[in-house]
Design an enzyme around this catalytic site. Structure first.
Site, PDB file in Angstrom:
ATOM      1  N   TYR A  60      -5.905  -1.238   9.358  1.00 64.10           N
ATOM      2  CA  TYR A  60      -6.029  -1.028   8.026  1.00 64.10           C
ATOM      3  C   TYR A  60      -7.058   0.601   8.040  1.00 64.10           C
ATOM      4  O   TYR A  60      -8.119   0.927   9.057  1.00 64.10           O
ATOM      5  CB  TYR A  60      -6.523  -1.479   7.684  1.00 64.10           C
ATOM      6  CG  TYR A  60      -5.850  -2.606   7.317  1.00 64.10           C
ATOM      7  CD1 TYR A  60      -5.233  -2.979   6.173  1.00 64.10           C
ATOM      8  CD2 TYR A  60      -5.597  -3.574   8.092  1.00 64.10           C
ATOM      9  CE1 TYR A  60      -3.802  -3.625   5.634  1.00 64.10           C
ATOM     10  CE2 TYR A  60      -4.533  -4.636   7.640  1.00 64.10           C
ATOM     11  CZ  TYR A  60      -3.910  -4.676   6.479  1.00 64.10           C
ATOM     12  OH  TYR A  60      -2.820  -5.234   6.275  1.00 64.10           O
ATOM     13  N   TYR A 101       0.685  -1.652   0.616  1.00 59.69           N
ATOM     14  CA  TYR A 101       0.005  -0.242   0.035  1.00 59.69           C
ATOM     15  C   TYR A 101       0.647   1.642  -0.407  1.00 59.69           C
ATOM     16  O   TYR A 101       0.315   2.384   0.080  1.00 59.69           O
ATOM     17  CB  TYR A 101      -1.069   0.216   1.027  1.00 59.69           C
ATOM     18  CG  TYR A 101      -1.419  -1.158   1.233  1.00 59.69           C
ATOM     19  CD1 TYR A 101      -2.782  -0.924  -0.066  1.00 59.69           C
ATOM     20  CD2 TYR A 101      -1.334  -1.762   1.942  1.00 59.69           C
ATOM     21  CE1 TYR A 101      -3.808  -2.203   0.444  1.00 59.69           C
ATOM     22  CE2 TYR A 101      -2.678  -3.174   1.944  1.00 59.69           C
ATOM     23  CZ  TYR A 101      -4.080  -3.058   1.167  1.00 59.69           C
ATOM     24  OH  TYR A 101      -4.531  -4.200   1.109  1.00 59.69           O
ATOM     25  N   ASN A 105     -13.917   6.107   4.277  1.00 60.19           N
ATOM     26  CA  ASN A 105     -14.338   4.753   5.514  1.00 60.19           C
ATOM     27  C   ASN A 105     -13.468   5.039   6.507  1.00 60.19           C
ATOM     28  O   ASN A 105     -13.702   5.354   7.941  1.00 60.19           O
ATOM     29  CB  ASN A 105     -14.076   3.713   4.713  1.00 60.19           C
ATOM     30  CG  ASN A 105     -15.330   3.446   4.337  1.00 60.19           C
ATOM     31  OD1 ASN A 105     -16.631   3.614   3.809  1.00 60.19           O
ATOM     32  ND2 ASN A 105     -15.109   2.340   2.857  1.00 60.19           N
ATOM     33  N   ASN A 125     -10.195   0.767   7.208  1.00 58.69           N
ATOM     34  CA  ASN A 125     -12.214   1.426   7.340  1.00 58.69           C
ATOM     35  C   ASN A 125     -11.631   0.911   8.830  1.00 58.69           C
ATOM     36  O   ASN A 125     -13.088   1.158   9.458  1.00 58.69           O
ATOM     37  CB  ASN A 125     -12.669   0.128   6.855  1.00 58.69           C
ATOM     38  CG  ASN A 125     -12.322   0.461   5.551  1.00 58.69           C
ATOM     39  OD1 ASN A 125     -12.798   1.595   5.326  1.00 58.69           O
ATOM     40  ND2 ASN A 125     -13.113  -0.764   4.380  1.00 58.69           N
TER      41      ASN A 125
END
Length: 191
Positions: free
Chosen positions: A64, A14, A112, A66
């Site tokens: 992460y 990422y 999110n 979310n």
């Protein structure tokens, strides 16, 4: 004391993706103020620093995107910091690549990570710096877009935006959010 958190996703796959704009700003800010964001605490990588005489905790949540609120809430509880003293830096697809938008509060706007933070803090009343990553192409899946990498042209723009966002964070701490909004909430071509 202020908590300054940049949002993103942990892991090599990422790195330098659109969704990790917040992590990129945290790295630039840490370099600017001589902090090290490597201590594992509050489900995040954390570092301590000082901006204009104010103690700051720099965070890169490792939950992460979310679930970012879990990490932010844990740090807020530990340091007994009110939501208005938690500054969140994150990507925004509704802004052109490299454009900044500073806000004192607001809704999640479909993000999110911000939805999670609002849910865990129980309020929208926290300041934020949004870093534009551009609108997704019409036929592309949103997740694929935000987890994708920048083009060469976009990367040059983003490198400048990341530095500007780190400067904007310092300005927010030093002189307040109103002045930072006046200085940075303009379209790129106006600058």
């Amino acid at each position: 004391m202020l908590i300054i958190a940049g949002l993103g996703n942990p892991g090599k796959e990422y790195e330098n993706t659109r969704h990790n704009a917040g992590f990129m700003v945290m790295d630039a800010l840490a370099e600017k103020i001589g902090a090290d964001i490597s201590e594992k605490k509050h489900k995040a990588l954390c570092g301590k620093g000082v901006i204009g005489g104010e103690k700051v905790i720099l965070m890169k949540p490792q939950t992460y995107m979310n679930s970012s609120g879990e990490s932010i809430r844990a740090a807020a509880d530990y340091y007994k910091v009110d939501p208005e003293d938690i500054l969140i830096v994150y990507d925004d697809i509704s802004l052109a690549p490299g454009q900044l938008r500073i806000r004192a509060k607001g809704s999640a706007g479909g993000h999110n990570g911000i939805k999670s933070i609002i849910a865990h803090l129980g309020t929208q009343e926290f300041p934020r710096v949004k870093v534009g990553v551009g609108e997704k192409p019409s036929r592309m899946d949103l997740a694929d877009y935000v987890l994708g990498h920048f083009s060469k042209e976009e990367q040059a723009t983003m490198d400048d935006a990341v530095k500007e966002a780190a400067d904007a964070v310092c300005e927010i701490v030093n002189v307040g959010i109103a002045q930072a909004m006046n200085d940075h909430n303009r379209k790129k071509e106006e600058k």
